[in-house]
Design a protein around this motif. Structure first.
Motif, PDB file in Angstrom:
ATOM      1  N   THR A 168       0.823  -1.214   0.000  1.00  0.00           N
ATOM      2  CA  THR A 168       0.000   0.000   0.000  1.00  0.00           C
ATOM      3  C   THR A 168       0.853   1.259   0.000  1.00  0.00           C
ATOM      4  OG1 THR A 168      -1.685  -1.215   1.239  1.00  0.00           O
ATOM      5  CG2 THR A 168      -1.905   1.172   1.182  1.00  0.00           C
ATOM      6  N   LEU A 171       1.491   2.663  -3.437  1.00  0.00           N
ATOM      7  CA  LEU A 171       0.386   3.143  -4.268  1.00  0.00           C
ATOM      8  C   LEU A 171       0.326   4.671  -4.269  1.00  0.00           C
ATOM      9  CD1 LEU A 171      -2.527   0.723  -3.247  1.00  0.00           C
ATOM     10  CD2 LEU A 171      -1.224   0.697  -5.378  1.00  0.00           C
ATOM     11  N   PHE A 188      -7.966   1.781  -1.030  1.00  0.00           N
ATOM     12  CA  PHE A 188      -7.718   1.397  -2.414  1.00  0.00           C
ATOM     13  C   PHE A 188      -8.527   2.247  -3.390  1.00  0.00           C
ATOM     14  CE2 PHE A 188      -6.892  -2.679  -0.153  1.00  0.00           C
ATOM     15  CZ  PHE A 188      -5.548  -2.766  -0.448  1.00  0.00           C
ATOM     16  N   SER A 191      -6.875   5.416  -4.723  1.00  0.00           N
ATOM     17  CA  SER A 191      -5.648   5.328  -5.513  1.00  0.00           C
ATOM     18  C   SER A 191      -5.970   5.347  -7.004  1.00  0.00           C
ATOM     19  CB  SER A 191      -4.894   4.041  -5.163  1.00  0.00           C
ATOM     20  OG  SER A 191      -3.771   3.890  -6.005  1.00  0.00           O
ATOM     21  N   SER A 193      -3.705   4.135  -9.085  1.00  0.00           N
ATOM     22  CA  SER A 193      -2.808   3.130  -9.659  1.00  0.00           C
ATOM     23  C   SER A 193      -3.610   1.977 -10.252  1.00  0.00           C
ATOM     24  CB  SER A 193      -1.874   2.593  -8.578  1.00  0.00           C
ATOM     25  OG  SER A 193      -1.153   1.476  -9.054  1.00  0.00           O
ATOM     26  N   ASN A 195      -2.691  -0.919 -10.208  1.00  0.00           N
ATOM     27  CA  ASN A 195      -2.427  -2.071  -9.344  1.00  0.00           C
ATOM     28  C   ASN A 195      -3.321  -2.102  -8.107  1.00  0.00           C
ATOM     29  OD1 ASN A 195      -0.303  -2.990 -10.994  1.00  0.00           O
ATOM     30  ND2 ASN A 195       1.150  -1.617  -9.979  1.00  0.00           N
ATOM     31  N   ALA A 196      -4.117  -1.044  -7.888  1.00  0.00           N
ATOM     32  CA  ALA A 196      -4.956  -0.983  -6.686  1.00  0.00           C
ATOM     33  C   ALA A 196      -5.935  -2.153  -6.591  1.00  0.00           C
ATOM     34  CB  ALA A 196      -5.693   0.353  -6.626  1.00  0.00           C
ATOM     35  N   ASN A 199      -3.986  -5.195  -5.487  1.00  0.00           N
ATOM     36  CA  ASN A 199      -3.640  -5.121  -4.065  1.00  0.00           C
ATOM     37  C   ASN A 199      -4.843  -5.430  -3.187  1.00  0.00           C
ATOM     38  OD1 ASN A 199      -1.147  -4.289  -4.987  1.00  0.00           O
ATOM     39  ND2 ASN A 199      -0.975  -2.602  -3.531  1.00  0.00           N
TER      40      ASN A 199
END
Length: 318
Positions: A168, A171, A188, A191, A193, A195-196, A199
């Protein structure tokens, strides 16, 4: 600092979040602060009482009660992660938390919660050995085995949240800086990103493995325990009576967690979601000492002996 300025500032320097609590009315804040203070006081005092009894009373030095000695420590830690901050925010006009503080709070909340899941499973395993294999109990639940189980439950509870906390911190947060909760949950949704979602899925997988794995293990062990009680009759029914307080705690802990985090809620039930999360985070730690005090005869006996000793000392000094 207004929510709008927080949101704008967070685009360039996303290091602070705004926690959206219950009500902004002064009377409601006073009531909440008093309620949270009372709950925290009862939680700390009740769990300290159980810890002290297990430590001082030689009759409670069996593995079953040594495991129990870890439970109040975890309950105090779980409450201390969230309640002091919530209580302080009750009167604060700026209910903010820094990103580092948010991730730290999430880590310890998940760490103590995961360790508690594993501890409840270890306590169920202890009861399984005592009821299903009484002749081999002392050999199987030796001091070495007890220390190994304690090490496993603490390490497993600490490792998973550490991975998620490290992920985290990497992020970027470039959306709204408002967390719609009384305490931090993994941000999350804030974010930008790609990739959130990954994650978030990793968090749910790791937490689900510990939570559901512990629950299924407890369920499987109690199936064997109940079958042994039904087959062996009266001799094991007395031993099964020691399981009632543990079963009550398991039902309360896992049902509250399931309702708070697994059952889908409507989009307009924000305050209900907060109440359910509070039930899981701060009410169950308060109730655990009460459950063990009322439903376990040996703990009740230890409390009576401690009170008698205290009264005797008072009258002797008087």
């Amino acid at each position: 600092m207004s929510p709008k300025s927080l949101q704008q500032g967070n685009l360039s320097s996303p290091t602070i979040f705004l926690l959206l609590g219950f009500s902004s009315a002064y009377r409601a804040q006073v009531t909440l602060c008093l309620c949270f203070s009372l709950i925290y006081l009862v939680t700390v005092l009740g769990n300290l009482l159980i810890m002290t009894l297990v430590w001082l009373d030689a009759h409670l030095h069996s593995p079953m009660y040594l495991f129990l000695g870890h439970l109040p420590f975890l309950d105090i830690c779980c409450s201390s992660v969230t309640l002091p901050k919530i209580r302080g925010d009750s009167f604060s006009p700026q209910k903010t938390i820094y990103l580092v503080g948010c991730i730290t709070q999430i880590y310890f909340f998940l760490c103590f919660g995961g360790s508690k899941c594993m501890l409840l499973a270890a306590m169920a395993y202890d009861r399984y050995l005592a009821i299903c294999h009484p002749l081999h109990y002392l050999a199987c639940m030796s001091k070495k085995m007890y220390h190994c189980l304690v090490a496993v439950l603490w390490l497993s509870g600490s490792f998973s949240p550490l991975i998620q906390a490290l992920l985290t911190t990497c992020l970027p947060f470039c959306r709204s800086s408002m967390i719609d909760h009384l305490f931090c949950e993994m941000p999350f949704s804030l974010s930008c990103s790609p990739n959130a979602p990954l994650n978030k899925a990793a968090l749910h997988a790791l937490a689900g493995t510990i939570g559901m794995g512990s629950f299924l293990l407890i369920l499987m062990l109690y199936v064997h325990i109940i079958r042994a009680v039904l087959q062996k009759g009266a001799g094991t029914q007395t031993a099964f009576a020691t399981c009632t307080s543990h079963l009550t705690m398991v039902a309360l802990f896992f049902s509250a967690g399931a309702v708070a985090y697994l059952v889908p809620h409507s989009s307009g039930s924000r305050e209900m979601d907060e109440v359910l999360a509070l039930l899981y985070a701060i009410v169950t730690p308060m109730l655990n000492p009460i459950i063990y005090s009322l439903r376990n005869s040996e703990v009740k006996g230890a409390i009576r002996k401690a009170l008698c000793r205290a009264l005797l000392q008072m009258f002797t000094k008087g």
